[in-house]
Design an enzyme around this catalytic site. Structure first.
Site, PDB file in Angstrom:
ATOM      1  N   ASN A  19      47.989  20.079  -1.208  1.00 27.62           N
ATOM      2  CA  ASN A  19      47.095  20.983  -0.502  1.00 27.62           C
ATOM      3  C   ASN A  19      46.398  21.885  -1.527  1.00 27.62           C
ATOM      4  O   ASN A  19      47.048  22.583  -2.303  1.00 27.62           O
ATOM      5  CB  ASN A  19      47.922  21.828   0.470  1.00 27.62           C
ATOM      6  CG  ASN A  19      47.012  22.645   1.360  1.00 27.62           C
ATOM      7  OD1 ASN A  19      46.581  22.192   2.426  1.00 27.62           O
ATOM      8  ND2 ASN A  19      46.696  23.847   0.918  1.00 27.62           N
ATOM      9  N   TYR A  42      35.460  21.950 -18.272  1.00 28.73           N
ATOM     10  CA  TYR A  42      34.481  21.928 -19.364  1.00 28.73           C
ATOM     11  C   TYR A  42      34.663  23.165 -20.227  1.00 28.73           C
ATOM     12  O   TYR A  42      34.703  24.289 -19.716  1.00 28.73           O
ATOM     13  CB  TYR A  42      33.086  21.925 -18.732  1.00 28.73           C
ATOM     14  CG  TYR A  42      31.929  21.807 -19.692  1.00 28.73           C
ATOM     15  CD1 TYR A  42      31.888  20.788 -20.628  1.00 28.73           C
ATOM     16  CD2 TYR A  42      30.869  22.718 -19.634  1.00 28.73           C
ATOM     17  CE1 TYR A  42      30.809  20.674 -21.498  1.00 28.73           C
ATOM     18  CE2 TYR A  42      29.788  22.609 -20.494  1.00 28.73           C
ATOM     19  CZ  TYR A  42      29.763  21.586 -21.433  1.00 28.73           C
ATOM     20  OH  TYR A  42      28.702  21.476 -22.285  1.00 28.73           O
ATOM     21  N   LYS A  76       2.675   3.624 -10.054  1.00 22.79           N
ATOM     22  CA  LYS A  76       2.778   3.597  -8.593  1.00 22.79           C
ATOM     23  C   LYS A  76       3.972   2.790  -8.083  1.00 22.79           C
ATOM     24  O   LYS A  76       4.731   3.266  -7.242  1.00 22.79           O
ATOM     25  CB  LYS A  76       1.482   3.046  -7.981  1.00 22.79           C
ATOM     26  CG  LYS A  76       1.572   2.848  -6.480  1.00 22.79           C
ATOM     27  CD  LYS A  76       0.239   2.837  -5.808  1.00 22.79           C
ATOM     28  CE  LYS A  76      -0.396   1.476  -5.801  1.00 22.79           C
ATOM     29  NZ  LYS A  76      -1.617   1.467  -4.953  1.00 22.79           N
ATOM     30  N   LEU A 131       0.729  -8.565  -7.485  1.00 22.21           N
ATOM     31  CA  LEU A 131      -0.209  -7.760  -8.271  1.00 22.21           C
ATOM     32  C   LEU A 131       0.298  -6.325  -8.394  1.00 22.21           C
ATOM     33  O   LEU A 131       0.489  -5.641  -7.393  1.00 22.21           O
ATOM     34  CB  LEU A 131      -1.590  -7.758  -7.604  1.00 22.21           C
ATOM     35  CG  LEU A 131      -2.201  -9.125  -7.284  1.00 22.21           C
ATOM     36  CD1 LEU A 131      -3.605  -8.945  -6.723  1.00 22.21           C
ATOM     37  CD2 LEU A 131      -2.217 -10.016  -8.509  1.00 22.21           C
ATOM     38  N   GLY A 138      -2.450  -2.249 -11.319  1.00 21.22           N
ATOM     39  CA  GLY A 138      -3.379  -1.147 -11.067  1.00 21.22           C
ATOM     40  C   GLY A 138      -2.857   0.184 -11.590  1.00 21.22           C
ATOM     41  O   GLY A 138      -1.660   0.345 -11.829  1.00 21.22           O
ATOM     42  N   ASN A 180      -8.687  -6.173   5.458  1.00 22.01           N
ATOM     43  CA  ASN A 180      -7.912  -7.053   4.588  1.00 22.01           C
ATOM     44  C   ASN A 180      -6.601  -6.372   4.218  1.00 22.01           C
ATOM     45  O   ASN A 180      -6.593  -5.343   3.548  1.00 22.01           O
ATOM     46  CB  ASN A 180      -8.762  -7.323   3.334  1.00 22.01           C
ATOM     47  CG  ASN A 180      -7.985  -8.078   2.269  1.00 22.01           C
ATOM     48  OD1 ASN A 180      -6.959  -8.687   2.545  1.00 22.01           O
ATOM     49  ND2 ASN A 180      -8.508  -8.040   1.050  1.00 22.01           N
ATOM     50  N   ARG A 200      -4.586   7.153  -7.180  1.00 19.42           N
ATOM     51  CA  ARG A 200      -4.485   8.008  -6.003  1.00 19.42           C
ATOM     52  C   ARG A 200      -3.092   8.622  -5.803  1.00 19.42           C
ATOM     53  O   ARG A 200      -2.922   9.540  -5.012  1.00 19.42           O
ATOM     54  CB  ARG A 200      -4.903   7.220  -4.749  1.00 19.42           C
ATOM     55  CG  ARG A 200      -6.398   6.962  -4.674  1.00 19.42           C
ATOM     56  CD  ARG A 200      -6.755   5.927  -3.619  1.00 19.42           C
ATOM     57  NE  ARG A 200      -6.488   4.555  -4.062  1.00 19.42           N
ATOM     58  CZ  ARG A 200      -6.683   3.465  -3.301  1.00 19.42           C
ATOM     59  NH1 ARG A 200      -7.122   3.602  -2.070  1.00 19.42           N
ATOM     60  NH2 ARG A 200      -6.425   2.265  -3.779  1.00 19.42           N
ATOM     61  N   GLY A 254      -9.519  -5.408 -12.041  1.00 20.16           N
ATOM     62  CA  GLY A 254      -9.632  -5.769 -10.628  1.00 20.16           C
ATOM     63  C   GLY A 254      -8.626  -6.817 -10.200  1.00 20.16           C
ATOM     64  O   GLY A 254      -7.995  -7.478 -11.031  1.00 20.16           O
ATOM     65  N   SER A 294      45.578  29.953  -3.170  1.00 22.55           N
ATOM     66  CA  SER A 294      44.149  30.272  -3.247  1.00 22.55           C
ATOM     67  C   SER A 294      43.788  30.867  -4.601  1.00 22.55           C
ATOM     68  O   SER A 294      44.616  31.505  -5.246  1.00 22.55           O
ATOM     69  CB  SER A 294      43.792  31.295  -2.169  1.00 22.55           C
ATOM     70  OG  SER A 294      44.028  30.719  -0.913  1.00 22.55           O
TER      71      SER A 294
HETATM   72  C1  UD1 Z   1      -7.401  -4.273  -2.170  1.00 22.33           C
HETATM   73  C2  UD1 Z   1      -8.460  -5.247  -1.595  1.00 22.33           C
HETATM   74  C3  UD1 Z   1      -8.923  -4.735  -0.224  1.00 22.33           C
HETATM   75  C4  UD1 Z   1      -7.723  -4.613   0.686  1.00 22.33           C
HETATM   76  C5  UD1 Z   1      -6.612  -3.741   0.044  1.00 22.33           C
HETATM   77  C6  UD1 Z   1      -5.353  -3.846   0.864  1.00 22.33           C
HETATM   78  C7  UD1 Z   1      -9.673  -6.174  -3.486  1.00 22.33           C
HETATM   79  C8  UD1 Z   1     -10.940  -6.165  -4.266  1.00 22.33           C
HETATM   80  N1  UD1 Z   1      -9.588  -5.322  -2.478  1.00 22.33           N
HETATM   81  O1  UD1 Z   1      -8.060  -3.014  -2.315  1.00 22.33           O
HETATM   82  O2  UD1 Z   1      -9.869  -5.651   0.346  1.00 22.33           O
HETATM   83  O3  UD1 Z   1      -8.120  -4.048   1.922  1.00 22.33           O
HETATM   84  O4  UD1 Z   1      -6.300  -4.211  -1.279  1.00 22.33           O
HETATM   85  O5  UD1 Z   1      -4.345  -2.993   0.351  1.00 22.33           O
HETATM   86  O6  UD1 Z   1      -8.787  -6.936  -3.792  1.00 22.33           O
HETATM   87  N2  UD1 Z   1      -4.151  -4.557  -9.143  1.00 22.33           N
HETATM   88  C9  UD1 Z   1      -3.948  -5.276 -10.289  1.00 22.33           C
HETATM   89  N3  UD1 Z   1      -4.923  -5.281 -11.252  1.00 22.33           N
HETATM   90  C10 UD1 Z   1      -6.078  -4.579 -11.113  1.00 22.33           C
HETATM   91  C11 UD1 Z   1      -6.274  -3.862  -9.922  1.00 22.33           C
HETATM   92  C12 UD1 Z   1      -5.302  -3.873  -8.956  1.00 22.33           C
HETATM   93  O7  UD1 Z   1      -2.906  -5.915 -10.461  1.00 22.33           O
HETATM   94  O8  UD1 Z   1      -6.882  -4.620 -12.036  1.00 22.33           O
HETATM   95  C13 UD1 Z   1      -3.082  -4.531  -8.144  1.00 22.33           C
HETATM   96  C14 UD1 Z   1      -2.622  -3.123  -7.807  1.00 22.33           C
HETATM   97  O9  UD1 Z   1      -1.558  -2.726  -8.652  1.00 22.33           O
HETATM   98  C15 UD1 Z   1      -2.192  -3.245  -6.366  1.00 22.33           C
HETATM   99  C16 UD1 Z   1      -3.072  -4.381  -5.821  1.00 22.33           C
HETATM  100  O10 UD1 Z   1      -3.576  -5.066  -6.934  1.00 22.33           O
HETATM  101  O11 UD1 Z   1      -0.839  -3.619  -6.221  1.00 22.33           O
HETATM  102  C17 UD1 Z   1      -4.201  -3.861  -4.978  1.00 22.33           C
HETATM  103  O12 UD1 Z   1      -4.963  -2.962  -5.767  1.00 22.33           O
HETATM  104  P1  UD1 Z   1      -5.601  -1.655  -5.167  1.00 22.33           P
HETATM  105  O13 UD1 Z   1      -6.322  -0.940  -6.220  1.00 22.33           O
HETATM  106  O14 UD1 Z   1      -4.580  -0.919  -4.387  1.00 22.33           O
HETATM  107  O15 UD1 Z   1      -6.667  -2.364  -4.199  1.00 22.33           O
HETATM  108  P2  UD1 Z   1      -7.417  -1.720  -3.034  1.00 22.33           P
HETATM  109  O16 UD1 Z   1      -8.565  -0.939  -3.567  1.00 22.33           O
HETATM  110  O17 UD1 Z   1      -6.456  -1.032  -2.145  1.00 22.33           O
HETATM  111 CA    CA Z   2      -3.835  -0.923  -2.155  1.00 19.35          CA
END
Ligand code: UD1
Ligand code: CA
Length: 431
Positions: free
Chosen positions: A351, A361, A23, A9, A12, A165, A16, A82, A379
C-alpha cells in the site's frame, strides 16, 4: 492481384499546411498520414511505389519503421513539377496502375478494390460536392469522363460543376506509357497535370469511366483544418470498432484512443481519457481524465486523473487520483492518491500512502526502487533511489528512506516533536 502497381504521390510541398513537417508526416491517431495510404495499398498489391521529393529522407525513415518492401522514387520537381511530373521517371511494368495520394488517410482498400470491377482504360474517382471549391472539376458526358479542369484554369461555367476529381485513378499501362511523355505545363500553375492524360485519352477514343466515391474515404488533407476533420472521422471509426468489440466508452467523443492501442476482455473507458502508443488495456476500468502512454494495464482500475507514462506494467492494482507512474511494474498494489512512482518495481499487497515519492533522479542519473510484498508505506514518504525495501516492512509517515530496509522492519526518520507553550500569543502580541 499480381498485375497491379500502386503509386502513391507524396512529393508535393503541402504549402497549405503551413508547417516545417512534410504534409504526409502529420499524424492521425498516432500514425503519419502516409502510413495509412501505404497500409491499404499493400493489401491490394505488393508492388507499391511512393513518389517523394520534399524532405524525402525524413519521410522514408519514418515509413521504414513500418514497411520494408516499399520502393521510393524521387521526383524531378525542378524540371517536372505537378502530379503528372510525379510519374515522369517511373517505368510501368504491370498491366494496371492505381494512383493514390499520400494525403488521404481515410482511404480503405475495399473502396479501392471497386475500381477493378470497372472495364475501362482509365477509371477515375469522383465526389459529388455541394461546395466543390479547391478541387479539379470533372466534365462527364454519357457516363464517360471527357476532361478534368483544375480550379485555377476553369471557366465560370466549369466552376459550377459539382463533380470533383477525388485524385485516385486506375490506369491501363498503355495509357501512361503513351500520354505521360506527352504532358505539357501549359497552364496557370506551370505544372505537369496528371489529369491532362484524361482529355488526351478521350480525344483518342479511349474509354474513361467515372466511379462515384464517398467523401469520407477519399477526403484529401490539405490544411490543418482538414487534418482535424480527418482525425475526428478516424477517432469515430476506432471507437466504434472497440465498442463493437464490447469496450464501454462513456462519452466517446471526449476520449482520444490511438490506432495502435489494444483492448482485451471487458474494459470501461470514462470521459476525457487519452491512450497512446502500444498500450494494452485488459479487463480494466480507466476513470475520467487519465492519460496512458505505451503501457500495459491488466485487471486494474486507474484514476480519475492519473497519468501512466511509458513502459509501465500495472496488474491487479488500484491507482487513484493525481498519481503519476513511469517505467514501473506494479503487481497487486494500491496507490490511491498523490504519488510519483518512477523506475520502480512494487510487489503484491503493498500500500503506497498519499504523497509517496520515488526520488529516482539525482540530477545526473536515474536509479531503481524495488519494493517487496505487503509493505505499508506511510504518507509523505520519500524513497531516495537506488534502494531495496524487502517484504513485510512498515515505513512511518514522513520518512525519508535512504538505505535498504530488511524484511519485517519498521523504518522511521523523524525529528522529535516539540511544543512551545503560548508561542502564538507571544508572536502576535495578543492576549
Ligand atoms: C489534385 C488534382 C485535382 C484533384 C485533387 C484531389 C491534379 C493536377 N489535380 O489537386 O484535380 O481534385 O488532387 O485531391 O492532379 N504531388 C506530387 N508531386 C507534385 C505535386 C503533387 O507527388 O509535383 C502529390 C502531393 O504530394 C499530393 C498529390 O500529389 O499527395 C496531390 O497534390 P496536390 O497538390 O494536393 O493536388 P491538388 O492541387 O489538391
Ligand atoms: Ca490534395
Amino acid at each position: 492481384m499480381n498485375n497491379i502497381s500502386i503509386i502513391i504521390l507524396s512529393a508535393g510541398f503541402g504549402t497549405r499546411m503551413k508547417s516545417k513537417t512534410p504534409k504526409v508526416l502529420h499524424k492521425i491517431s498516432g500514425y503519419a498520414m502516409l502510413y495509412y495510404s501505404i497500409k491499404e495499398a499493400r493489401k491490394i498489391s505488393n508492388d507499391v511505389k511512393v513518389v517523394l521529393y520534399h524532405k524525402h529522407e525524413m519521410i522514408k525513415k519514418e515509413m521504414d519503421k513500418y514497411f520494408s518492401d516499399i520502393e521510393y522514387v524521387i521526383q524531378d520537381v525542378e524540371n517536372f513539377p505537378g502530379t503528372g511530373g510525379a510519374l515522369k521517371n517511373i517505368n510501368f511494368t504491370k498491366d494496371k496502375i492505381l494512383v493514390l495520394n499520400g494525403d488521404m488517410p481515410l482511404i480503405d482498400s475495399k473502396e479501392l478494390e471497386k475500381f477493378f470491377n470497372i472495364d475501362a482504360d482509365i477509371v477515375m474517382s469522383i465526389i459529388k460536392l455541394n461546395n466543390p471549391k479547391g478541387y479539379g472539376r470533372v466534365v462527364i458526358e454519357d457516363n464517360e469522363v471527357v476532361k478534368i479542369v483544375e480550379e485555377k484554369d476553369a471557366t465560370q461555367s466549369e466552376l459550377n460543376i459539382n463533380n470533383v476529381n477525388a485524385g485516385v485513378y486506375l490506369f491501363s499501362k498503355d495509357i501512361l506509357d503513351k500520354y505521360i511523355p506527352m504532358l505539357s505545363n501549359n497552364n496557370k500553375s506551370k505544372e505537369y497535370y496528371l489529369t491532362d492524360t484524361v482529355e488526351m485519352a478521350k480525344l483518342d477514343g479511349k474509354k474513361i469511366k467515372p466511379i462515384f466515391v464517398n467523401e469520407e474515404n477519399f477526403k484529401g488533407v490539405n490544411s490543418k483544418f482538414d487534418l482535424s476533420c480527418a482525425e475526428d472521422i478516424m477517432q469515430d471509426r476506432i471507437k466504434k470498432e472497440l465498442m463493437m468489440q464490447g469496450i464501454y466508452f462513456r462519452l466517446p467523443k471526449t476520449t482520444y484512443i490511438e490506432k495502435s492501442v489494444k483492448f482485451e476482455g471487458e474494459c470501461a473507458i470514462e470521459n476525457g481519457v487519452c491512450i497512446y502508443g502500444n498500450s494494452l488495456i485488459k479487463n480494466s476500468h480507466i476513470k475520467a481524465h487519465c492519460i496512458i502512454e505505451d503501457s500495459t494495464i491488466i485487471n486494474s482500475s486507474i484514476g480519475p486523473i492519473a497519468r501512466i507514462r511509458p513502459k509501465s506494467d500495472i496488474q491487479d492494482s488500484h491507482i487513484g487520483n493525481f498519481t503519476e507512474i513511469k517505467k514501473s511494474t506494479l503487481k497487486g498494489v494500491k496507490a490511491g492518491h498523490l504519488s510519483y512512482l518512477g523506475d520502480s518495481f512494487i510487489d503484491e499487497g503493498t500500500n503506497v500512502g498519499a504523497g509517496t515519492i520515488t526520488c529516482n533522479y539525482d540530477g545526473k542519473k536515474k536509479y531503481k526502487t524495488t519494493i517487496g510484498k505487503n509493505v505499508f508505506i506511510g504518507s509523505d514518504t520519500q524513497i531516495v533511489a537506488p534502494v531495496t525495501i524487502e517484504d513485510d516492512v512498515m515505513i512511518a509517515a514522513g520518512t525519508t528512506v535512504t538505505k535498504d530496509i530488511k524484511k519485517g522492519s519498521l523504518a522511521i526518520s523523524r525529528s522529535p516533536l516539540k511544543f512551545i507553550e503560548n508561542f502564538f500569543y507571544k508572536f502576535f502580541g495578543k492576549k
